[in-house]
Write a protein that holds these residues in place. Structure first.
Motif, short mmCIF file in Angstrom:
data_model
loop_
_atom_site.label_atom_id
_atom_site.label_comp_id
_atom_site.label_asym_id
_atom_site.label_seq_id
_atom_site.Cartn_x
_atom_site.Cartn_y
_atom_site.Cartn_z
N PRO A 163 13.95 -11.42 -65.10
CA PRO A 163 14.26 -10.01 -64.84
C PRO A 163 13.08 -9.11 -65.18
CG PRO A 163 15.96 -11.02 -66.21
CD PRO A 163 14.93 -12.05 -65.99
N ALA A 164 12.42 -9.40 -66.29
CA ALA A 164 11.32 -8.55 -66.70
C ALA A 164 10.26 -8.52 -65.61
CB ALA A 164 10.73 -9.06 -68.01
N GLN A 165 9.96 -9.69 -65.08
CA GLN A 165 8.88 -9.76 -64.10
C GLN A 165 9.27 -9.08 -62.79
OE1 GLN A 165 7.81 -13.62 -62.53
NE2 GLN A 165 7.13 -12.32 -60.84
N VAL A 166 10.48 -9.41 -62.26
CA VAL A 166 10.86 -8.88 -60.94
C VAL A 166 11.18 -7.40 -61.01
CG1 VAL A 166 12.51 -9.06 -59.05
CG2 VAL A 166 11.67 -11.12 -60.17
N LEU A 167 11.88 -6.98 -62.09
CA LEU A 167 12.33 -5.59 -62.13
C LEU A 167 11.26 -4.65 -62.69
CD1 LEU A 167 15.97 -6.13 -63.43
CD2 LEU A 167 15.21 -5.74 -61.08
N ALA A 205 20.76 -11.58 -66.60
CA ALA A 205 20.25 -12.62 -65.71
C ALA A 205 19.14 -13.43 -66.37
CB ALA A 205 19.73 -12.00 -64.42
N ASP A 206 19.12 -14.73 -66.04
CA ASP A 206 17.97 -15.57 -66.39
C ASP A 206 16.95 -15.49 -65.27
OD1 ASP A 206 19.06 -16.99 -68.82
OD2 ASP A 206 20.63 -17.40 -67.35
N GLN A 207 17.49 -15.22 -64.07
CA GLN A 207 16.64 -15.20 -62.90
C GLN A 207 17.10 -14.07 -61.98
OE1 GLN A 207 15.41 -18.34 -59.35
NE2 GLN A 207 17.30 -18.63 -60.44
N VAL A 208 16.17 -13.29 -61.49
CA VAL A 208 16.51 -12.25 -60.51
C VAL A 208 15.78 -12.59 -59.23
CG1 VAL A 208 16.33 -9.81 -59.91
CG2 VAL A 208 16.89 -10.47 -62.25
#
Lengths: 254, 287
Positions: free
Chosen positions: A234-238, A217-220
């Motif tokens: 993804p890094a930020q949200v997950l 994903a580019d965006q989650v």
């Protein structure tokens, strides 16, 4: 045309008295892969269905490729689209369902070639040739003449992806594409989706596969109770969610 | 490692089956001797099987049944689609049609069509009695009545198809009519065909009611003969044999039709009767 592929501003949707979407804001840029995650009943699938005109939006604005979904604006007034116009728009958006929904009375080849022949009016031989190429692309060159009942779940879902790709969509929607699959079959479907993302396809994916979301994903976007709680890389949200609800959800699924 | 020795066991004896089988055979034998001794001239029954009046009657029975069933299927599909449509007017009309034609006896409907001239003296610019021949009245009476039953059968078939099929087809850009024709109806066929075959077999027999409006089908043909020669039972048996012949031939046809539409729903098609005979009798598995 430039601008985002999907643009949602304060999208609302109710079924009777039940408000399922309570103001969704979302932007999906061209070539991006956007993964929608969240608990069941959070409105992810309903939002996906709105994008493909399978449900009409009650309030707010939802547009795909710069055109309003379900309505047409002429001189400050909104006009509901006719079935013909809706069908023409759906033909440009591919959709893959949780339960595959292959046509059981047609072979794999028939499933893939049906819409190009009937909707796009391509000559039968050309459509069949292209369908073969697409089935080859999803690794099913040897299953061309098989009926859906003779295929495993993973194979069926790959045929379903080939069927959607046969219409040359500008956007692909995936509604929990691996949720109905046995665990050992999930990988083969995700691999096809990875390839598709790498080829530059714009994709909106409702999924519980956090590994896929992280890698592709580019965006989650995390949704809960009909609203977007938070979205980002993804890094930020997950890895570093800001909201407690996101942390609780991820704590349960990771 | 060697395979273990096969088990040798005495099979269960089903004494009850032997007794009930013998009882039923005995009853059958009684019935057969009763009819053999009865005052029936079986040779007459056989002779009349190929008499022109009877053969022509059987032909008419087949003709009116096929045409009326075809009319019924067309009407049934139209009414079923009408009832599924979002339009409340067509929906209500479809409901009314089923309500009236399923709710009144078919014999009464045959009389209604045949006597249409009493209320509409002319039809299409011609005297109604010229247009509404026994054949036309029987076709309309039987076919329109059948349409009401077929509408329910088709409706059940359509609603048996998963909603996801329609959605998937729509997502591909297919329009409603195309979805119905290419995706829903072909799958509904599997549910529609068995009861339709039942309906057709019924139609072969119900068409005998058309004798009441003087349509010369098989039953009326037999009746015309036995009224003259008074061999009532003999001629009725002649007609019965013809009816059995027609229904049996159709049953075989239906079996293969169902097999054709089972494609895709079963991993393997069921064996044909011949294949079954081969596996069961010629290559009997040893136990």
């Amino acid at each position: 045309m430039s601008g985002p592929m999907v643009l949602a501003e304060q999208v609302h949707k109710s079924f009777g008295r039940l408000e399922v979407l309570k103001g969704i804001d979302l932007v999906v840029e061209r070539g991006q892969v956007c993964c929608l995650i969240g608990p069941s009943g959070s409105g992810k699938s309903t939002f996906l269905r709105c994008i493909n005109h399978l449900e009409n939006v009650d309030a707010g604005r939802l547009s795909v490729d710069g055109e309003l979904v379900g309505y047409q604006q002429r001189g400050g007034k909104l006009y509901e689209l006719r079935e013909k116009e809706t069908a023409a728009k759906r033909a440009e958006i591919g959709m893959v369902f949780q339960r595959f929904n292959l046509f059981p009375h047609m072979t794999a080849l028939g499933n893939v070639a049906e819409a190009p022949v009937r909707v796009r009016r391509l000559p039968r031989a050309g459509a069949a040739e292209r369908a073969r190429a697409l089935l080859d692309r999803v690794g099913l060159a040897d299953k061309v003449d098989a009926y859906p009942a003779q295929l495993s779940g993973g194979q069926q879902q790959r045929v379903a992806i080939a069927r959607a790709l046969a219409m040359d969509p500008k956007l692909m929607l995936f509604d929990e594409p691996t949720s109905a699959l046995d665990p050992e079959l999930v990988g083969e479907v995700l691999d096809v989706m990875r390839d598709l993302a790498a080829s530059g396809m714009t994709m909106v994916v409702v999924t519980h596969e956090m590994g896929f979301a992280r890698d592709v994903a580019d965006q989650v976007v995390f949704m809960d109770h009909g609203v977007v709680v938070e979205g980002g890389s993804p890094a930020q949200v997950l890895e570093d969610p800001r909201h407690k609800r996101t942390r609780d959800f991820l704590g349960k699924v990771l | 490692m060697t395979a273990p020795e096969p088990l040798v066991a005495v099979p269960v004896r089903h004494w009850g089956r032997w007794v009930s089988g013998a009882l039923v055979l005995g009853a059958l034998a009684l019935l057969a001797t009763a009819f053999a001794r009865a005052d029936v001239q079986w040779s007459v029954t056989r002779e009349f099987l190929t008499v022109e009046t009877i053969v022509r009657g059987a032909g008419r029975t087949l003709l009116i049944s096929v045409l009326a069933q075809a009319l019924g299927i067309v009407l049934g599909v139209v009414v079923a689609v009408m009832r599924q449509s979002g339009n409340p007017v067509t929906g209500a009309v479809g409901w009314l049609y089923v309500w009236f034609f399923r709710g009144t006896p078919v014999l009464l409907q045959l009389f209604l069509w045949y006597n249409l001239g009493l209320v509409f003296p002319t039809l299409l610019g011609q005297p109604t009695t010229d247009v509404m021949t026994p054949f036309v009245a029987a076709l309309l009476g039987l076919g329109i009545n059948e349409g009401a039953y077929m509408a329910e059968i088709v409706r059940a078939g359509i609603s048996a198809v998963d909603e996801g099929q329609t959605e998937a087809a729509q997502a591909l850009g297919m329009r409603r009519g195309l979805v119905m024709r290419r995706i829903v109806l072909p799958q509904a066929m599997r549910v529609i065909i068995p009861p339709t075959g039942n309906e057709f077999i019924n139609m072969l027999k119900t068409s005998s009611l058309a004798f009441a409006i003087t349509y010369e089908e098989l039953t009326l043909a037999a009746r015309t003969i036995y009224i003259n020669n008074l061999l009532v039972f003999e001629l009725l048996f002649t007609a019965a044999i013809w009816y059995l012949l027609l229904t049996s031939v159709f049953s075989v046809f239906q079996y293969y039709l169902e097999r054709r539409f089972a494609r895709g729903s079963a991993r393997e098609l069921p064996p044909t009767p011949w294949q079954r005979v081969r596996t069961n009798v010629l290559r009997r598995p040893r136990l």
